[in-house]
Every structure is written in C-alpha cells, then in structure tokens.
Design a protein around this motif. Sequence first.
Motif, PDB file in Angstrom:
ATOM      1  N   ARG A 146       0.851  -1.190   0.000  1.00  0.00           N
ATOM      2  CA  ARG A 146       0.000   0.000   0.000  1.00  0.00           C
ATOM      3  C   ARG A 146       0.886   1.238   0.000  1.00  0.00           C
ATOM      4  NH1 ARG A 146      -3.543   2.982   4.476  1.00  0.00           N
ATOM      5  NH2 ARG A 146      -5.361   3.610   3.247  1.00  0.00           N
ATOM      6  N   SER A 184       1.281   5.418   0.023  1.00  0.00           N
ATOM      7  CA  SER A 184       0.620   6.625   0.495  1.00  0.00           C
ATOM      8  C   SER A 184       1.378   7.836  -0.009  1.00  0.00           C
ATOM      9  CB  SER A 184       0.580   6.664   2.022  1.00  0.00           C
ATOM     10  OG  SER A 184      -0.131   5.578   2.550  1.00  0.00           O
ATOM     11  N   TYR A 193      -3.896   7.222  -1.765  1.00  0.00           N
ATOM     12  CA  TYR A 193      -3.393   5.886  -1.468  1.00  0.00           C
ATOM     13  C   TYR A 193      -3.491   5.012  -2.720  1.00  0.00           C
ATOM     14  CZ  TYR A 193      -4.536   7.611   3.203  1.00  0.00           C
ATOM     15  OH  TYR A 193      -4.627   8.379   4.338  1.00  0.00           O
TER      16      TYR A 193
END
Length: 121
Positions: free
Chosen positions: A19, A21, A79
């Motif tokens: 993930r 960001s 994100y």
Amino acid sequence: QVQLVESGGGLVQAGGSLRLSCAASGSIFSINAMGWYRQAPGKQRELVAAVTSGGSTNYADSVKGRFTISRDNAKNTVYLQMNSLKPEDTAVYHCNAYVRTTHWNPPRDYWGQGTQVTVSS
C-alpha cells in the motif's frame, strides 16, 4: 510551494500486496486530481491510476482489478492499494497532484520523489 511525500514501497513476492501513500503539504488552495505514475528501467513513465476530487477514478488496463486508488481530501492524501502484484509491476512509483496554490493562479502538476516497488518472482 507544495511538497508530496510518498511512503510504502518495498520488496514483495509475486502475489503479494503493498500500500502506497502520498501526502501533499504546503501552500495548497485546492487539489484537483491526484494519481500515481510508474517508471520501469528503460521505459517511459506511465499512468497507473488517478482520482479526482469528486472521487472518479481511472486505471491503466494492466492494473484493473488488482490496484485500488483512494483519497482522503481532508488529509490531502492519496493511497494506492496494490494486490496480486506481478514482477512486471516493478518500477519507481511517483505521486502526482494537480494543485491550485491560490484562488487566482491556475493549477499545475506537482510530483513526489518516487518510491521503489520491487516484485520478485
């Protein structure tokens, strides 16, 4: 000015997840689109996914069904959830934001420094 700071890259095995960001800060009046681009060695930078301030999204065909872009407008953060990663997803991922710094100035593109994503087979 405007700064974009990315985090979340790394090394993962094929089939795994990461993930990313990206937080925007600085002299921000409004942010239109935010997105992620990637550049693999010897290749041109390409759009991975983008999201407008209203939540409309756009994805590269190669990542549809595997990647999900989302945005927190209150935090000026975007994100990128990446699932079912493949070796061909290996690249430097750059955050992009189309930012208006004042009411009267036109918006322009800002870029993050990039974060490396490496997917091993």
